[in-house]
Design an enzyme around this catalytic site. Structure first.
Site, short mmCIF file in Angstrom:
data_model
loop_
_atom_site.label_atom_id
_atom_site.label_comp_id
_atom_site.label_asym_id
_atom_site.label_seq_id
_atom_site.Cartn_x
_atom_site.Cartn_y
_atom_site.Cartn_z
N SER A 14 0.83 -1.21 0.00
CA SER A 14 0.00 0.00 0.00
C SER A 14 0.86 1.26 0.00
O SER A 14 0.48 2.29 -0.57
CB SER A 14 -0.98 0.00 1.18
N LEU A 92 18.83 -6.03 6.25
CA LEU A 92 19.93 -6.00 5.29
C LEU A 92 21.27 -5.89 6.01
O LEU A 92 21.38 -5.20 7.03
CB LEU A 92 19.75 -4.82 4.33
N HIS A 108 8.97 3.20 8.79
CA HIS A 108 8.79 2.35 9.97
C HIS A 108 7.50 2.77 10.69
O HIS A 108 7.26 3.96 10.91
CB HIS A 108 9.99 2.51 10.91
N ASP A 144 16.66 0.38 12.20
CA ASP A 144 15.70 1.39 12.67
C ASP A 144 16.32 2.52 13.50
O ASP A 144 15.65 3.08 14.38
CB ASP A 144 14.56 0.73 13.50
C1 GRF Z 1 3.87 -0.75 6.80
O1 GRF Z 1 3.20 -0.52 8.00
C2 GRF Z 1 5.33 -0.43 6.94
O2 GRF Z 1 5.59 0.65 7.76
C3 GRF Z 1 5.83 -1.71 7.60
O3 GRF Z 1 5.14 -2.73 6.93
C4 GRF Z 1 3.91 -2.23 6.47
C5 GRF Z 1 3.87 -2.47 5.00
O4 GRF Z 1 2.65 -2.13 4.45
N1 GRF Z 1 7.26 -1.80 7.56
P1 GRF Z 1 2.47 -2.05 2.89
O5 GRF Z 1 3.07 -3.31 2.29
O6 GRF Z 1 3.14 -0.82 2.38
O7 GRF Z 1 0.97 -2.01 2.67
#
Ligand code: GRF
Length: 213
Positions: A14, A92, A108, A144
């Protein structure tokens, strides 16, 4: 100059979709999407727009370094100015992070440095925090903790469960990621130590009037 962007995903995609939808306001375009899972649903967003996709299944690699090497080569092959980890659920190693140092960013789902790692919404609810949110940061070898480009806070409401909180944060992620990618593509970011300065904007610290005398 229009920047070339390579996006890495693992699942739903998304954030990738919202970035693709925001491309009109960004001096950059996504040239390649790489997934570490063949069943990553987000691949379809790229395919529908005719963007090149590459799948490198991490489960096929017993050696982490080899996966990183193959992934790094697939990224480098499209000569990107920016690499965006958008829900890329794979840690990574130092070498690949060094290879794209200063041009790799991650989204994040928490207000770093609070809640690095996984299950951020569950942990925030368990702690009873009143504010939660999301962070976009440069990727450094430690997970992070890289220089923070932008953050958005959202309230935690008394009736929230993991699902409602995650949905509120995700909506904020979509806007934040597009903004941060735009700032990067506009060459407005400067990293000083662990701080990121955004040019042509007044920081809160600058805007606060200093006491005279
Ligand atoms: C998001 O909440 C992102 O921050 C986390 O994983 C989720 C991925 O969502 N690392 P999408 O695949 O972008 O819908």
């Amino acid at each position: 100059m229009v920047k070339k962007i390579c996006v890495l995903i693992s699942g739903r995609g998304s954030n990738l979709l919202s970035l693709l939808d925001a491309q009109g306001e960004i001096p950059g375009h996504v040239v390649r999407v790489i997934a570490n899972r063949a069943d990553a649903a987000g691949l379809k967003h790229a395919e529908e727009r005719g963007i090149e996709t590459v799948v490198i299944p991490s489960k096929d690699f017993t050696e982490r370094d080899l996966f990183d090497q193959v992934l790094g080569d697939a990224i480098a092959a499209c000569v990107p100015d920016l690499v965006v980890l958008a829900g890329f659920m794979r840690i990574l190693g130092k070498k690949i992070v060094g290879r794209f140092s200063g041009k790799m960013i991650n989204i994040h789902p928490a207000l770093l440095p609070s809640y690095p790692g996984l299950h951020t919404h569950q942990r925030a609810l368990a702690d009873g925090v009143k504010w939660h949110g999301c962070t976009v940061h440069f990727v450094t070898p430690d997970v992070d903790v890289g220089p923070i480009i932008g953050q958005t806070a959202v309230p935690v409401l008394s009736h929230d469960d993991e699902e409602t909180l995650a949905a509120r944060v995700l909506k904020a992620e979509h806007r934040l990621l597009a903004d941060c990618v735009r700032w990067y593509c506009e060459d407005r970011l400067t990293v000083r130590g662990n701080a990121v300065l955004l040019r042509n904007s007044v920081s809160i610290a600058d805007a606060v009037q200093q006491p005279q005398g």
